[in-house]
Design an enzyme around this catalytic site. Structure first.
Site: not given
Ligand code: NAD
Length: 290
Positions: A59-60, A87, A162, A237
């Site tokens: 999740l975000p 994260t 992390k 972030k």
């Molecule tokens: P993203 O925004 O693509 O995905 C998050 C998903 O969560 C979305 O599809 C959203 O609709 C869903 N969501 C939000 N609130 C919700 C709820 N209440 N119930 C159900 N679903 C819900 O983000 P991401 O890139 O997949 O990143 C996710 C996590 O991973 C973050 O914490 C980010 O910091 C971490 N991360 C991302 C990367 C990267 O390169 N993208 C790398 C390492 C870590």
């Protein structure tokens, strides 16, 4: 295994798809993202979690994680494990672990490194906080979604690892970019600069593996117009999470604080939003001391 997966965005989608391909039964829920092939769509987070041995969240941020945890914990069977791979701040990770423990559940904070490419290829690195028993029960899933899982310690230890790693990354990227900009002004060729530093004591992952100068070193976002890669706003972030943690632990992190302030300016006031975090180099290039 029966798995509930909540948050199927850029990272969660391909991670869930890999679990399905490995033969696991995955029930998924997301507010917006489409279900990956083979993932059974649940009507709510609680429904995705009901009957699962492991519930994974991706999740975000911490506030959303806390809200989702409130929904799924009552739906989970005793002995199941809630494994958060987002994260988030260390305090949220620990609060969720406490709530899970109070309900007789295992809990892990297991943030990842490796980005969307690693999520798709199943080559993520997991840094994990929580009990040894919970780690052992989720380990087979880490092996499907990643190439390495380090059990870092108790609740919050994965998030701590992390954000400390990414604080180093933010600081070294800035240092590498400002050194390139200084070298330019001193008339030093960038290829020579790379050749020297990458094999001298100034080397780092930012210089050697992700060189911010286009046409120099291995292929990196600099060679692709600074298209992310790892976006500057995601670095911001993580740097903010490190400062939040430093505040709550009373740790002195002056370089981390400066890196957070610089990325905030870059993303919020300058042209950094939507750019790779290594686009600090063209930013410095344009500036003088004033
Ligand atoms: P993203 O925004 O693509 O995905 C998050 C998903 O969560 C979305 O599809 C959203 O609709 C869903 N969501 C939000 N609130 C919700 C709820 N209440 N119930 C159900 N679903 C819900 O983000 P991401 O890139 O997949 O990143 C996710 C996590 O991973 C973050 O914490 C980010 O910091 C971490 N991360 C991302 C990367 C990267 O390169 N993208 C790398 C390492 C870590």
């Amino acid at each position: 295994m029966k798995i509930g997966f909540i948050g199927l965005g850029n990272m969660g989608g391909p991670m869930a798809a890999n679990l399905v391909r490995a033969g696991h039964e995955v029930s998924g829920f997301d507010l917006a993202a489409p279900m990956p092939e083979g993932v059974k769509a649940a009507a709510s987070a609680a429904q995705a979690a009901a009957g699962a041995e492991v519930v994974i969240t991706m999740l975000p941020n911490g506030a959303i994680l806390r809200a989702v945890a409130d929904q799924v914990i009552p739906a989970m069977a005793a002995g199941a494990v809630l494994c958060d791979c987002s994260t988030v701040d260390v305090d949220s990770a620990r609060a969720v672990a406490d709530a899970a423990a109070a309900a007789g559940l295992g809990a892990l904070d297991a943030p990842v490194s490796g980005g969307v490419g690693g999520a798709t290829a199943g080559t993520l690195t997991f840094m994990v906080g929580g009990s040894g028993a919970a780690f052992a029960s989720v380990r087979p899933l880490f092996e499907v979604m990643g190439q390495k899982a380090v059990h870092c310690g108790g609740p919050g230890a994965g998030q701590a690892a992390k954000i400390c790693n990414n604080m180093i990354l933010g600081v070294t990227m800035i240092a590498t970019c400002e050194a390139f900009a200084l070298a330019d002004k001193l008339g030093l060729d960038r290829a020579k600069m790379f050749d020297v530093v990458s094999t001298s004591s100034g080397y780092s992952w930012s210089m050697n593996a992700y060189c911010p100068a286009p046409g120099v070193g291995p292929q990196s976002p600099a060679d692709n117009g600074y298209k992310p890669g790892f976006a500057a706003e995601l670095m911001l972030k993580d740097l903010r999470l490190s400062q939040q943690a430093a505040d709550s632990a009373d740790a002195d992190t002056p370089m981390g604080a400066l890196a957070a302030a610089l990325y905030a300016r870059f993303v919020e006031e300058e042209e950094g939003k939507g750019m790779d975090f290594s686009a600090m180099l063209p930013r410095f290039e344009k500036r003088g001391r004033g």
